[in-house]
Design an enzyme around this catalytic site. Structure first.
Site, PDB file in Angstrom:
ATOM      1  N   HIS A   1      -3.380  -5.668   0.946  1.00 32.02           N
ATOM      2  CA  HIS A   1      -2.698  -5.905   2.229  1.00 32.02           C
ATOM      3  C   HIS A   1      -2.639  -7.386   2.603  1.00 32.02           C
ATOM      4  CE1 HIS A   1      -2.427  -1.720   3.783  1.00 32.02           C
ATOM      5  NE2 HIS A   1      -3.492  -1.519   3.033  1.00 32.02           N
TER       6      HIS A   1
ATOM      7  N   CYS B   1       0.841  -1.203   0.000  1.00 32.66           N
ATOM      8  CA  CYS B   1       0.000   0.000   0.000  1.00 32.66           C
ATOM      9  C   CYS B   1       0.877   1.253   0.000  1.00 32.66           C
ATOM     10  CB  CYS B   1      -0.966  -0.060   1.182  1.00 32.66           C
ATOM     11  SG  CYS B   1      -2.375   1.038   0.987  1.00 32.66           S
TER      12      CYS B   1
ATOM     13  N   GLU C   1      -0.832  -8.722   4.813  1.00 29.89           N
ATOM     14  CA  GLU C   1      -0.646  -8.847   6.274  1.00 29.89           C
ATOM     15  C   GLU C   1      -1.976  -8.719   7.024  1.00 29.89           C
ATOM     16  OE1 GLU C   1      -0.213  -6.147   4.619  1.00 29.89           O
ATOM     17  OE2 GLU C   1      -0.816  -4.424   5.836  1.00 29.89           O
TER      18      GLU C   1
END
Lengths: 83, 219
Positions: B195, B87, B197
């Site tokens: 994302h 990002c 994560e």
């Protein structure tokens, strides 16, 4: 030491879509400004520099091309005047 | 895998990045503040997390890309070390010149925060080998400036060299060629807007992001 004032104009390259400009253009059209087109939104940056003219000119070029604008998607021009 | 998560003022996915690295890369992960000039000894992976570094002022990622630690990150990448930018981290990597192109305002000017479907285009990179080519995965996005742009020559090169790793199934932001994530020429630097994560445990809604970390671990 001489003082200079720089005015920097950063605009999106013509090939890059400017969704902000298009939104404003549509809004103007809704406000009966049908004759308005090609609205493009950019940035205006002012800064002061002190130093000898040739050095300040080279420094400003470096700042504009390497920090204030991203040459991949933006064009930049500037004006330097003695303050 | 020893991981350094870089923190800039305005990073806000740093803790998620650290937790994902700890969970999936054997626990050896630490934060590194942007004013540092060196990475911790033995760093294998640099994780540049998402957020709004420097309030997105000037351009997203522009100021962070020029902070002191980025010289060390550049040297790490140059030496073949792994760098993952997610990002805002992707924006930082393009601004730093570690990845080609730029991320501009989403086509519709909206901030998009939603799970999206990605197609794994290249499952033969250090970041994607745990997936299958053509596999569709669900990973969240959360960005206002994820519209990937590069000139036609660069896009052509990315495509022919297989450097588009992830592609949006339904393009949310106007990215050229539906590009969601790319690697550098050496294949050791990945930038992606979604994302991974945030998708490492079913409790979070998806664990499809685990593959990015599992790929790195399998190295």
């Amino acid at each position: 030491m001489p003082q200079y004032n720089a005015k920097v104009y950063v605009t999106l390259k013509p090939s890059i879509l400017d969704p902000q400009g298009r939104t404003v253009e549509r809004a103007l059209s809704h406000l009966n400004h049908e004759n308005v087109g090609s609205v493009r939104i950019g940035k205006y940056i002012e800064l002061n520099l002190s130093g000898e003219k040739a050095e300040v000119e080279a420094q400003l070029k470096d700042i504009v091309e390497n920090v204030l604008s991203n040459p991949i998607m933006e064009d930049a021009r500037w004006e330097l005047t003695e303050a | 895998m020893k991981t350094a998560v870089i923190q800039f003022p305005g990073s806000n996915c740093d803790t998620d990045a650290l937790e994902a690295a700890k969970l999936l890369l054997d626990g050896d992960a630490q934060f590194v503040w942007h004013t540092e000039t060196e990475l911790p000894e033995g760093t294998e992976l640099v994780f540049i997390p998402g957020g709004f570094s420097y309030g997105d002022h000037l351009r997203s990622g522009a100021i962070a890309a020029r902070s002191p630690i980025m010289k060390a990150v550049g040297a790490h990448a140059e030496a073949g070390g792994y760098v993952l930018g997610v990002c805002n981290g992707f924006q930082v990597l393009t601004e730093a010149g570690l990845l080609p192109g730029a991320l501009s305002r989403n086509r519709d000017l909206h901030f998009h925060c939603a799970p999206v479907h990605l197609v794994v285009e290249n499952a033969d990179t250090a970041f994607s080998r745990a997936y299958d080519k053509g596999q569709v995965i669900e990973i969240p996005i959360a960005h206002g400036e994820g519209n990937y742009y590069a000139d036609a020559e660069t896009i052509g090169r990315l495509e022919t060299e297989g450097r588009v790793v992830f592609r949006y199934k339904d393009n949310p932001n106007g990215s050229l060629n539906d590009i969601a994530g790319i690697v550098n020429e050496g294949g050791n630097v990945l930038g992606m807007m979604p994302h991974p994560e945030r998708a490492v445990e079913l409790l979070l809604g998806s664990e499809d992001g685990r593959g990015v970390f599992e790929s790195l671990k399998a190295k």
